[in-house]
Design a protein around this motif. Structure first.
Motif, short mmCIF file in Angstrom:
data_model
loop_
_atom_site.label_atom_id
_atom_site.label_comp_id
_atom_site.label_asym_id
_atom_site.label_seq_id
_atom_site.Cartn_x
_atom_site.Cartn_y
_atom_site.Cartn_z
N VAL A 174 0.85 -1.21 0.00
CA VAL A 174 0.00 0.00 0.00
C VAL A 174 0.88 1.26 0.00
O VAL A 174 0.66 2.20 -0.78
CB VAL A 174 -0.94 -0.01 1.23
N PRO A 233 -5.28 -1.13 -2.80
CA PRO A 233 -5.69 -2.29 -3.59
C PRO A 233 -6.90 -2.96 -2.94
O PRO A 233 -7.05 -2.91 -1.72
CB PRO A 233 -4.48 -3.23 -3.53
N LYS A 234 -7.72 -3.58 -3.75
CA LYS A 234 -8.92 -4.24 -3.20
C LYS A 234 -8.56 -5.55 -2.50
O LYS A 234 -9.30 -6.03 -1.65
CB LYS A 234 -9.96 -4.48 -4.30
N ALA A 235 -7.46 -6.14 -2.90
CA ALA A 235 -7.03 -7.39 -2.25
C ALA A 235 -5.51 -7.52 -2.36
O ALA A 235 -4.91 -7.04 -3.32
CB ALA A 235 -7.70 -8.59 -2.92
N ILE A 236 -4.92 -8.14 -1.36
CA ILE A 236 -3.48 -8.43 -1.38
C ILE A 236 -3.28 -9.85 -0.87
O ILE A 236 -3.86 -10.25 0.14
CB ILE A 236 -2.68 -7.45 -0.48
#
Lengths: 152, 753
Positions: B661, B696-699
């Protein structure tokens, strides 16, 4: 200098300060409630978020003279034993890294869930957008708000 | 089971007197706001027995583990004690972790930085844990009159199976503390680890979520006053004079004076960076009053002439460091960087005949990458508490590196180091910034001059404009190709204001027959400092973006191309001193390829890849992007990391998520420019930070299964993100981005950010 009687975390507290003093510094310097954090001093980062009559407010830009009889809730008074559903969700997701912004994040989330108990991801993102986390724990914050919404 | 002779290591930490010191450590921790809760008080023992510097066992079996390293959010305060607890053989529920004070006689390397805490702490902490465990076993053997080898010690319990004898650690701690330190201790086989590799929650978690005082800025003391500073408005300027009467009659203001950080004869160390060695200090009754008074201070500033100071080298003689005069501009920096790009640099590495290969080339790909200065912008602004009296000084505040500043404090206030105690506050972020602890010197000088304990706090504006930035960099990559698009040579020439970002012996050095690396630098009076993965955070972006473009020109898949190069480096390396393990490097690329299903992205997803090795760990990352109404949105980041043994699993994932992030934010928005020496941004209304909606929406974070000793994670996740993002932006927009912040470039191309 003027005297103010503030309703903080269910208790009446008296302070004698310059009326322009932001509530943040009254809390931190005069009342030893240091859980509310100083980040930017201009309502841009959210570290100083408290509740004023249940609504999230940026205490760094709120002169003490404007508070009146409104009920102030700080992170110290959000729950008796750190067991507010938002705090519990923060534990479940082990959200913090440095931890400095997290009281503000939690206060924003708690006020938001009061208004919108079952938010969508997009609504959570919008509600939490005013709180900067320099460590980048945003995904955990979002997941914790979601969990809290399901548990409250 | 491996054995390790503790005599081979520095001894002091292994055995200390059972009487020495423990009480002092404990008393301060309470002072710092860590008063035990009523529940904790119930479980506190009547008596503690210290087995070594790190471990104290109570008569009731409660164990205190000291966390020696300062904590800035990388979770060393949890993960490092886990290593102690693993070898000690204790139930984590019985463990209290306390932050140790700065105490170099007791603790090794109380420095948080360079992603080295876990790596360099690994063997000493295991040894300390195993030694304490052996002392307990020896105490049991002596008490029960049985052979020590027949005694087991697990989960805080000692047991001799044959005789049926059992005891808790607390029952034998008093005897154990008096026994001689064993000559040799056995360390566990990693396959027997029960704690390492699991996920333990942040030991300060409950304090953080309830607003309990933890940070330097939270510290309060009876009679304490508050202080603010005023620094020159521009780099290249200094204080000429100030009018004390402009502020000293304001409400709540007690004193105003100037302070000088360095004595003339003082030889600075590498971390003694202070942009403005002379400051005006304002002391008053509250933070608000001193911050307000700053605005009324009448001061005159003048252009600083060129100056110099002595600085001790790493093990060498002091050298003179020059501080040039002048008010600098970003436009001039960019023009100078372009000029240096076209001139020969200092050769840092040459393999084969790169010049000859470029002459033979049928095609040359050449690209230049640029990045701006960055401010660290830790959420907790610079602050420090100091109480200096005639014979001692107490300092409490955020620092990554107390050892690097105690000598400066001693020189500034004229007290010997032994009279100065530095207590380590939890830090509201660090990212390298707090390796430079000039604020401790400032607070000490203010307290000394004002004659009272003070807490100094910088405004956000002070914090953002006082310097110690990530430098501005430029790198030019050139590749020579033959008529079949085969790579003949690679040339990198890179520099910056004021340092070069090149690590000459890193990949792709070692994988290319004809290789040339050159560096250059432009002097500046804008101060710089370590910023999460120094130099790597830029050069990885440039190198991995260039390799992506080069792979495309060569008609190769970007992962396959890198794996080809790494195969060469592994099987038949070019040159010497290549400072990476090509096999492990390839391993993270293989893993990210598998986990991301590299060959089959979802419809509408544009992906970019990058990999990098720095700070002893290997990371590969894939950034997935979608375009929504002309806005690039990072839908997912998949990371693969090889950091050896993973100590604290979920905390490691957290570190990866955060670094990803952080990097996306800095790549898209991070920038500080200068006009006549004045920073262009002063607060978050101008300096865009990544926020919840931009994340980000997912990591996903995946770890390579490994038995190697662990390496750190604070930095390695960070550098490759910049390039993976740029490479995915190319796929999404059709444009290559060469200049950070990418957001500005995207807007120029008609995209939203």
């Amino acid at each position: 200098m003027a005297q103010f009687t503030l309703q903080i975390n269910g208790t009446s507290r008296q302070v004698e300060v310059d009326p322009n003093t932001p509530l943040l510094w009254v809390l931190r310097d005069h009342l030893q409630l240091v859980g509310t954090k100083f980040g930017c001093g201009m309502a841009q980062c959210g570290a100083c978020t408290i509740h004023l009559d249940g609504t999230a407010a940026r205490s760094c830009s709120l002169p003490v003279s404007s508070v009146g009889n409104s009920a102030i809730t700080t992170i110290e008074g959000l729950s008796e034993n750190g067991d507010h559903p938002v705090q519990q969700a923060w534990i479940e997701h082990d959200v913090p890294q440095c931890g400095y912004c997290q009281a503000g994040q939690i206060m924003t989330a708690a006020a938001f869930l009061n208004q919108n108990p079952s938010p969508s991801d997009t609504e959570i993102e919008a509600a939490m957008n005013g709180n900067i986390c320099r460590c980048g724990t945003y995904l955990r914050i979002k997941a914790a708000v979601k969990t809290a919404s399901q548990n409250s | 089971m491996s054995t390790l002779n503790p005599k081979l290591d520095r001894r002091s930490f292994l055995k200390v007197s059972a009487l020495a010191g423990g009480g002092m450590l404990l008393s301060f921790s309470w002072l710092a706001g860590c008063k035990p809760t009523p529940e904790q008080s119930l479980i506190l023992p009547k008596e503690w027995f210290e087995l070594n510097s790190y471990i104290k066992i109570g008569d009731n079996g409660v164990v205190t583990l000291y966390s020696a390293n300062p904590e800035f959010g990388s979770n060393v305060k949890t993960s490092m004690p886990m290593i102690l607890a693993e070898e000690l053989g204790v139930d984590w529920k019985m463990v209290l972790v306390e932050q140790a004070d700065f105490w170099p006689e007791r603790f090794q390397r109380q420095f948080t930085g360079g992603s080295q805490g876990i790596r360099q702490g690994w063997t000493p902490l295991r040894t300390a844990g195993a030694t304490a465990r052996q002392l307990l076993i020896n105490a049991a053997a002596q008490t029960w009159k049985v052979p020590a080898a027949e005694i087991t010690a697990t989960a805080g319990q000692l047991e001799h199976k044959a005789s049926g004898k059992k005891a808790g650690y607390g029952e034998l701690a008093s005897l154990a503390a008096t026994l001689p330190v064993p000559e040799e201790v056995a360390l566990k086989d990693p396959k027997d680890f029960t704690l390492i590799g699991t996920s333990k929650k942040n030991v300060d978690l409950e304090k953080i979520i309830t607003g309990t005082p933890l940070f330097g800025i939270d510290y309060q003391m009876e009679g304490m006053k508050y202080a603010a500073i005023v620094h020159p408005p521009a780099f290249g300027m200094k204080l000429a004079s100030f009018d004390a009467s402009s502020v000293n009659s304001l409400p709540g203001i007690l004193d105003v004076f100037s302070i000088q950080l360095f004595k003339d004869e003082y030889v600075r160390n590498f971390f003694d960076t202070a942009t403005f060695p002379e400051l005006v200090a304002i002391v008053g009754n509250s933070t608000w009053e001193v911050l307000q008074a700053k605005k009324s201070l009448k001061a005159t500033w003048e252009k600083a002439p060129e100056s110099s100071f002595s600085m001790s080298g790493f093990g060498g003689n002091p050298s003179k460091v020059k501080v040039p005069a002048g008010l600098e501009n970003t436009e001039i920096h960019l023009a100078k960087m372009a000029e240096y790009t076209s001139k020969p640099g200092n050769v840092l590495r040459r393999d084969g005949d790169p010049e000859g290969a470029f002459k033979k080339a049928t095609k040359i790909l050449e690209k230049t990458y640029i990045a701006p200065f960055l401010a660290h912008n830790t959420m907790e602004p610079v602050n420090c508490f100091a109480h200096v009296t005639a014979d001692k000084a107490e300092i409490y505040g955020p620092t990554q590196a107390p050892e690097f500043i105690i000598g400066t404090i001693a020189s500034a206030i004229g007290l010997p180091k032994e009279k100065i105690s530095i207590k380590l506050a939890r830090m509201g972020g660090g990212f390298g910034l707090r390796a430079y602890s000039h604020h401790m010197v400032e607070a000490a000088l203010i307290s000394q001059k004002a004659g009272v304990p003070i807490k100094m706090v910088y405004s956000r504006e002070d914090d953002m404009t006082y310097g110690i930035y990530r430098p501005s960099y430029s790198a030019t990559y050139r590749a020579a190709l033959d008529e079949k698009n085969q790579l003949l040579a690679l040339h990198v020439k890179a520099g910056g204001v004021p340092e070069t970002p090149i690590h000459a012996n890193r990949f792709p050095a070692g994988a290319i027959d004809n290789y040339l690396a050159e560096g250059w630098q432009i002097e500046s009076n804008i101060t710089i400092g370590a910023f999460r993965a120094p130099r790597s955070n830029f050069i990885a972006a440039a190198e991995q973006s260039f390799l992506d473009e080069l792979a495309e020109v060569m008609g190769k898949d970007p992962i396959a191309f890198r794996l080809d190069l790494l195969k060469r480096a592994e099987t038949n390396p070019v040159g010497e001193n290549n400072d990476y393990d090509a096999k492990r490097y390839a391993g993270v690329l293989e893993l990210v390829k598998e986990k991301s299903k590299w060959g089959s992205p979802a419809a509408g997803v544009h992906r970019g890849v990058a990999a990098y090795f720095c700070h002893n760990s290997y990371v590969a990352e894939v950034v997935d992007m979608v375009l929504q109404d002309k806005k690039p949105v990072v839908s997912k980041v998949i990371a693969a990391v090889d950091c050896g043994i993973v100590v604290n699993k979920d905390a490691s994932v957290n570190m990866g998520e955060g670094a990803i992030v952080d990097a996306i934010g800095n790549a898209l928005y991070g920038e500080l420019t200068f006009n006549e020496g004045v920073p262009s941004k002063t607060n978050f209304h101008q300096y865009r930070m990544i926020r919840q909606q931009d994340a980000p929406k997912a990591i996903e974070v995946h770890f390579v299964e490994s038995k190697e000793d662990p390496t750190g994670l604070g930095e390695p996740f960070f550098p490759p993100v910049f390039a993976a993002l740029a490479n995915s932006l190319y796929k999404a927009t059709g444009k290559r981005f060469y200049q950070q912040p990418f957001g500005t470039q995207l807007e120029k191309e008609g995209f939203k950010v």
